[in-house]
Scaffold this motif. Structure first.
Motif, PDB file in Angstrom:
ATOM      1  N   ASP A  14      12.565 -10.562   0.783  1.00  0.00           N
ATOM      2  CA  ASP A  14      13.893 -10.056   1.157  1.00  0.00           C
ATOM      3  C   ASP A  14      13.910  -8.541   1.343  1.00  0.00           C
ATOM      4  OD1 ASP A  14      14.789 -12.652   0.953  1.00  0.00           O
ATOM      5  OD2 ASP A  14      15.451 -12.428  -1.129  1.00  0.00           O
ATOM      6  N   GLY A  15      12.838  -7.987   1.928  1.00  0.00           N
ATOM      7  CA  GLY A  15      12.796  -6.565   2.227  1.00  0.00           C
ATOM      8  C   GLY A  15      12.489  -5.663   1.044  1.00  0.00           C
ATOM      9  N   GLN A  16      12.133  -6.230  -0.086  1.00  0.00           N
ATOM     10  CA  GLN A  16      11.810  -5.425  -1.246  1.00  0.00           C
ATOM     11  C   GLN A  16      10.502  -5.918  -1.864  1.00  0.00           C
ATOM     12  OE1 GLN A  16      14.767  -5.933  -4.367  1.00  0.00           O
ATOM     13  NE2 GLN A  16      15.119  -8.067  -3.801  1.00  0.00           N
ATOM     14  N   SER A  17      10.003  -5.170  -2.841  1.00  0.00           N
ATOM     15  CA  SER A  17       8.747  -5.560  -3.471  1.00  0.00           C
ATOM     16  C   SER A  17       8.951  -6.801  -4.336  1.00  0.00           C
ATOM     17  CB  SER A  17       8.208  -4.414  -4.323  1.00  0.00           C
ATOM     18  OG  SER A  17       9.017  -4.219  -5.468  1.00  0.00           O
ATOM     19  N   ARG A  18       7.851  -7.496  -4.581  1.00  0.00           N
ATOM     20  CA  ARG A  18       7.912  -8.678  -5.435  1.00  0.00           C
ATOM     21  C   ARG A  18       8.385  -8.305  -6.840  1.00  0.00           C
ATOM     22  NH1 ARG A  18       2.077 -11.415  -3.605  1.00  0.00           N
ATOM     23  NH2 ARG A  18       2.610 -11.566  -1.385  1.00  0.00           N
ATOM     24  N   MET A  19       7.976  -7.118  -7.311  1.00  0.00           N
ATOM     25  CA  MET A  19       8.392  -6.671  -8.636  1.00  0.00           C
ATOM     26  C   MET A  19       9.890  -6.422  -8.671  1.00  0.00           C
ATOM     27  SD  MET A  19       6.830  -6.045 -11.573  1.00  0.00           S
ATOM     28  CE  MET A  19       8.131  -6.915 -12.401  1.00  0.00           C
ATOM     29  N   SER A  20      10.427  -5.786  -7.642  1.00  0.00           N
ATOM     30  CA  SER A  20      11.870  -5.519  -7.588  1.00  0.00           C
ATOM     31  C   SER A  20      12.661  -6.815  -7.535  1.00  0.00           C
ATOM     32  CB  SER A  20      12.201  -4.650  -6.374  1.00  0.00           C
ATOM     33  OG  SER A  20      11.583  -3.387  -6.462  1.00  0.00           O
ATOM     34  N   ALA A  21      12.167  -7.789  -6.764  1.00  0.00           N
ATOM     35  CA  ALA A  21      12.841  -9.081  -6.692  1.00  0.00           C
ATOM     36  C   ALA A  21      12.847  -9.772  -8.044  1.00  0.00           C
ATOM     37  CB  ALA A  21      12.159  -9.963  -5.647  1.00  0.00           C
ATOM     38  N   ALA A  22      11.716  -9.687  -8.772  1.00  0.00           N
ATOM     39  CA  ALA A  22      11.638 -10.308 -10.091  1.00  0.00           C
ATOM     40  C   ALA A  22      12.588  -9.627 -11.072  1.00  0.00           C
ATOM     41  CB  ALA A  22      10.205 -10.252 -10.613  1.00  0.00           C
ATOM     42  N   LYS A  23      12.656  -8.286 -11.028  1.00  0.00           N
ATOM     43  CA  LYS A  23      13.565  -7.568 -11.925  1.00  0.00           C
ATOM     44  C   LYS A  23      15.022  -7.943 -11.648  1.00  0.00           C
ATOM     45  CE  LYS A  23      10.804  -3.392 -12.818  1.00  0.00           C
ATOM     46  NZ  LYS A  23      10.781  -1.920 -12.665  1.00  0.00           N
ATOM     47  N   GLN A  24      15.374  -7.992 -10.367  1.00  0.00           N
ATOM     48  CA  GLN A  24      16.747  -8.353 -10.014  1.00  0.00           C
ATOM     49  C   GLN A  24      17.090  -9.750 -10.508  1.00  0.00           C
ATOM     50  OE1 GLN A  24      17.686  -7.895  -5.830  1.00  0.00           O
ATOM     51  NE2 GLN A  24      19.380  -9.348  -5.952  1.00  0.00           N
ATOM     52  N   ALA A  25      16.173 -10.694 -10.291  1.00  0.00           N
ATOM     53  CA  ALA A  25      16.408 -12.066 -10.740  1.00  0.00           C
ATOM     54  C   ALA A  25      16.509 -12.131 -12.265  1.00  0.00           C
ATOM     55  CB  ALA A  25      15.284 -12.972 -10.241  1.00  0.00           C
ATOM     56  N   PHE A  26      15.632 -11.386 -12.961  1.00  0.00           N
ATOM     57  CA  PHE A  26      15.654 -11.391 -14.425  1.00  0.00           C
ATOM     58  C   PHE A  26      16.983 -10.871 -14.958  1.00  0.00           C
ATOM     59  CE2 PHE A  26      11.467 -11.907 -16.811  1.00  0.00           C
ATOM     60  CZ  PHE A  26      10.980 -12.816 -15.893  1.00  0.00           C
ATOM     61  N   ASN A  27      17.490  -9.778 -14.380  1.00  0.00           N
ATOM     62  CA  ASN A  27      18.747  -9.209 -14.854  1.00  0.00           C
ATOM     63  C   ASN A  27      19.892 -10.201 -14.731  1.00  0.00           C
ATOM     64  OD1 ASN A  27      17.699  -6.728 -15.626  1.00  0.00           O
ATOM     65  ND2 ASN A  27      18.054  -5.783 -13.644  1.00  0.00           N
ATOM     66  N   GLU A  28      19.943 -10.935 -13.624  1.00  0.00           N
ATOM     67  CA  GLU A  28      21.017 -11.910 -13.427  1.00  0.00           C
ATOM     68  C   GLU A  28      20.837 -13.114 -14.353  1.00  0.00           C
ATOM     69  OE1 GLU A  28      22.037 -12.782  -9.358  1.00  0.00           O
ATOM     70  OE2 GLU A  28      21.214 -10.891  -8.671  1.00  0.00           O
ATOM     71  N   VAL A  29      19.598 -13.509 -14.596  1.00  0.00           N
ATOM     72  CA  VAL A  29      19.343 -14.624 -15.517  1.00  0.00           C
ATOM     73  C   VAL A  29      19.721 -14.226 -16.940  1.00  0.00           C
ATOM     74  CG1 VAL A  29      17.520 -15.996 -16.598  1.00  0.00           C
ATOM     75  CG2 VAL A  29      17.580 -15.745 -14.116  1.00  0.00           C
ATOM     76  N   LEU A  89      19.297 -13.127 -28.185  1.00  0.00           N
ATOM     77  CA  LEU A  89      19.135 -12.202 -27.059  1.00  0.00           C
ATOM     78  C   LEU A  89      20.097 -11.023 -27.139  1.00  0.00           C
ATOM     79  CD1 LEU A  89      17.810 -11.594 -24.318  1.00  0.00           C
ATOM     80  CD2 LEU A  89      19.593 -12.981 -23.245  1.00  0.00           C
ATOM     81  N   ASP A  90      19.544  -9.818 -27.079  1.00  0.00           N
ATOM     82  CA  ASP A  90      20.317  -8.604 -26.856  1.00  0.00           C
ATOM     83  C   ASP A  90      20.131  -8.255 -25.378  1.00  0.00           C
ATOM     84  OD1 ASP A  90      21.079  -5.892 -26.484  1.00  0.00           O
ATOM     85  OD2 ASP A  90      20.853  -5.501 -28.623  1.00  0.00           O
ATOM     86  N   ARG A  91      21.123  -8.564 -24.566  1.00  0.00           N
ATOM     87  CA  ARG A  91      20.969  -8.431 -23.113  1.00  0.00           C
ATOM     88  C   ARG A  91      20.643  -7.007 -22.687  1.00  0.00           C
ATOM     89  NH1 ARG A  91      24.187 -12.743 -24.001  1.00  0.00           N
ATOM     90  NH2 ARG A  91      23.982 -14.514 -22.583  1.00  0.00           N
ATOM     91  N   THR A  92      21.292  -6.034 -23.280  1.00  0.00           N
ATOM     92  CA  THR A  92      21.047  -4.636 -22.902  1.00  0.00           C
ATOM     93  C   THR A  92      19.616  -4.231 -23.217  1.00  0.00           C
ATOM     94  OG1 THR A  92      23.377  -4.088 -23.308  1.00  0.00           O
ATOM     95  CG2 THR A  92      21.804  -2.266 -23.239  1.00  0.00           C
ATOM     96  N   GLU A  93      19.153  -4.594 -24.394  1.00  0.00           N
ATOM     97  CA  GLU A  93      17.789  -4.235 -24.793  1.00  0.00           C
ATOM     98  C   GLU A  93      16.756  -4.933 -23.913  1.00  0.00           C
ATOM     99  OE1 GLU A  93      14.940  -4.553 -28.776  1.00  0.00           O
ATOM    100  OE2 GLU A  93      17.123  -4.687 -28.967  1.00  0.00           O
ATOM    101  N   ALA A  94      16.997  -6.211 -23.593  1.00  0.00           N
ATOM    102  CA  ALA A  94      16.051  -6.950 -22.754  1.00  0.00           C
ATOM    103  C   ALA A  94      16.005  -6.368 -21.340  1.00  0.00           C
ATOM    104  CB  ALA A  94      16.440  -8.426 -22.712  1.00  0.00           C
ATOM    105  N   LYS A  95      17.162  -6.037 -20.789  1.00  0.00           N
ATOM    106  CA  LYS A  95      17.201  -5.449 -19.439  1.00  0.00           C
ATOM    107  C   LYS A  95      16.500  -4.097 -19.413  1.00  0.00           C
ATOM    108  CE  LYS A  95      21.461  -7.577 -17.725  1.00  0.00           C
ATOM    109  NZ  LYS A  95      22.827  -7.301 -17.218  1.00  0.00           N
ATOM    110  N   GLU A 115      16.266 -17.785  -4.791  1.00  0.00           N
ATOM    111  CA  GLU A 115      15.558 -18.969  -5.250  1.00  0.00           C
ATOM    112  C   GLU A 115      14.947 -18.741  -6.630  1.00  0.00           C
ATOM    113  OE1 GLU A 115      14.108 -20.602  -0.831  1.00  0.00           O
ATOM    114  OE2 GLU A 115      12.666 -19.783  -2.264  1.00  0.00           O
ATOM    115  N   LEU A 116      14.376 -17.554  -6.831  1.00  0.00           N
ATOM    116  CA  LEU A 116      13.778 -17.238  -8.123  1.00  0.00           C
ATOM    117  C   LEU A 116      14.840 -17.217  -9.216  1.00  0.00           C
ATOM    118  CD1 LEU A 116      11.392 -16.323  -9.871  1.00  0.00           C
ATOM    119  CD2 LEU A 116      11.854 -13.970  -9.146  1.00  0.00           C
ATOM    120  N   ARG A 117      15.946 -16.538  -8.958  1.00  0.00           N
ATOM    121  CA  ARG A 117      17.031 -16.466  -9.940  1.00  0.00           C
ATOM    122  C   ARG A 117      17.562 -17.854 -10.290  1.00  0.00           C
ATOM    123  NH1 ARG A 117      21.380 -14.525  -6.756  1.00  0.00           N
ATOM    124  NH2 ARG A 117      21.466 -16.727  -6.220  1.00  0.00           N
ATOM    125  N   ASP A 118      17.860 -18.652  -9.278  1.00  0.00           N
ATOM    126  CA  ASP A 118      18.447 -19.969  -9.517  1.00  0.00           C
ATOM    127  C   ASP A 118      17.504 -20.881 -10.294  1.00  0.00           C
ATOM    128  OD1 ASP A 118      20.648 -19.096  -8.150  1.00  0.00           O
ATOM    129  OD2 ASP A 118      20.182 -20.164  -6.284  1.00  0.00           O
TER     130      ASP A 118
END
Length: 426
Positions: free
Chosen positions: A58-73, A113-119, A218-221
């Motif tokens: 989606d126009g970004q790095s695989r790492m950035s996509a994983a971070k974005q998906a992780f934050n939403e999860v 889970l501490d969401r802030t600490e994990a993010k 897809e990764l997030r879902d």
């Protein structure tokens, strides 16, 4: 007044005591809080090797996509789940293979889970080194040891293990042979054939699933779905059979359902939604055999008269294993002439369609496996909820643009009239 209140409270307490005493032992036990129920454990294992720098999701790095998906999860992790995060290839950037193949570390401990600490921990990651999948699986299994709760590892990687002869597939078989009931689910980011084969072997060895991922959504879902599955592992889909038109479709209650859908078929289901409630529906279709590129899934909600309410769709053009789509429909609270709220339910027709096709050599029977999730919850009570407008997160921007356009038009018209008046005067 005080005496009467105390008398009423005493009578209520006596009635409650009698009611509990009359309940069967099994029923009373079933109503006990889940305090004694062990919390499920999940560890997300993320590949942070150098190849995650590639900018092809989606126009970004695989790492950035994983971070974005992780934050939403992380925002949606159920409260009862104990979650941890482990990395592989995140710390050693050098060429020494022996050192690189030991590069796996727990980034966030398994626990409440501490969401802030994990993010914050996820935000520090940068693509670095090797891909020691085998050692990472051993470390994750050790992180999850102990207790009688369900345990699940979710492995996300964009390549095969680079630390042979420690075969990660053999590691997974060893984990399964210990009988500790630990499941490993694998997700491949734009995988090649070798990676797909290795990740499939890992998942199959532990009774898990493998999914090929090409988009951030897809990764997030998929990760979200797997975490939810760990929270409620005993849910078994109820078999149902969609119809070829809404009038004949089965009426579905909130729950999880399974079905089979032929290639390029439309299937219908019905759900009753009362005023003030919100329908949330999602559907996943598994490509359990070879299919052609260019595919899509459509989940569409309409009235019984055929008027479309809302739709959700997903498409792709490469090899995949599961394609999912979902929708939300909040039904407004209506009132009659007397001002009383109407409570009559509305029948919503759900149409599930797919555009899969297969080579001539592939059998089309039975149809593709379908998993349909239905939930009906209280609708948004605050008018600022984006769902109540049906405009998504950008509704406020549309309103601001419309207001700015109106003000600009009025000012321009006033200036034009003023200039004409000055010209006529001169």
């Amino acid at each position: 007044m005080i005496t009467s209140k105390r008398l009423a409270a005493g009578v209520c307490g006596l009635l409650a005591t009698l009611a509990v005493g009359l309940l069967p032992t099994s029923a009373a036990a079933a109503d006990e809080p889940d305090a004694k129920k062990p919390s499920p454990k999940v560890e997300l294992v993320l590949d942070v090797s150098g190849s995650m720098r590639a900018r092809d999701i989606d126009g970004q790095s695989r790492m950035s996509a994983a971070k974005q998906a992780f934050n939403e999860v992380l925002d949606a992790v159920p409260g009862e789940v104990q979650l941890g995060i482990r990395t592989l290839g995140a710390n050693y950037p050098g060429p020494d293979r022996q050192t690189g193949c030991k590069d796996t570390k727990q980034l966030y401990p398994v626990g409440p889970l501490d969401r802030t600490e994990a993010k914050t921990a996820v935000a520090t990651l940068a693509p670095t080194g090797w891909t020691p999948i085998g050692p990472a699986l051993l470390g994750a299994a050790d992180d999850l040891k102990g207790g009688a709760a369900s345990r699940r590892i979710v492995l996300i990687t964009d390549g095969e293990d680079t630390c042979a002869p420690l075969d990660p597939c053999e590691v997974a078989r060893d984990i399964a042979a210990k009988g500790i009931h630990l499941t490993v689910d694998t997700l491949g980011l734009l995988p090649d054939a070798k990676t797909r084969k290795q990740l499939s072997c890992i998942a199959e060895a532990t009774g898990g699933t493998y999914t090929s991922v090409r988009h951030t959504g897809e990764l997030r879902d998929r990760v979200h779905q797997l975490v939810d599955r760990a929270a409620d592992p005993v849910v078994t889909p109820v078999a149902t059979e969609g119809a070829d038109q809404c009038a004949k479709a089965p009426v579905l209650k909130p729950g999880l359902y399974s079905d089979r859908e032929k290639f390029a078929e439309h299937r219908w289901y019905r759900v009753d939604v009362r005023p003030g409630q919100e329908l949330r529906a999602s559907a996943s279709i598994g490509a359990d055999r070879a299919v052609n590129n260019d595919y899509g899934v459509l989940l569409r909600a309409s009235t019984v008269h055929g008027r479309e309410i809302v739709r959700g769709s997903e498409s792709g053009d490469g090899r995949t294993d599961v394609v999912s789509s979902g929708l939300r429909y909040p039904k407004a609270q209506l009132k009659n002439a007397e001002g009383d709220a109407k409570d009559a339910p509305e029948t919503v027709c759900l149409q599930l369609s797919n555009s899969f096709a297969a080579p001539a050599s592939v059998k089309t029977e039975p149809g593709l496996p379908v998993e349909l999730a239905i939930d009906v919850v209280d609708g948004p009570s605050d008018a600022s909820d984006a769902a109540s407008f049906g405009l998504g997160r950008g509704w406020w921007l549309l309103g601001a643009l419309a207001l700015a356009g109106l003000v600009t038009g009025l000012l321009w018209g006033w200036l034009s009239r003023w200039r004409v008046a000055v010209w006529r005067t001169n």
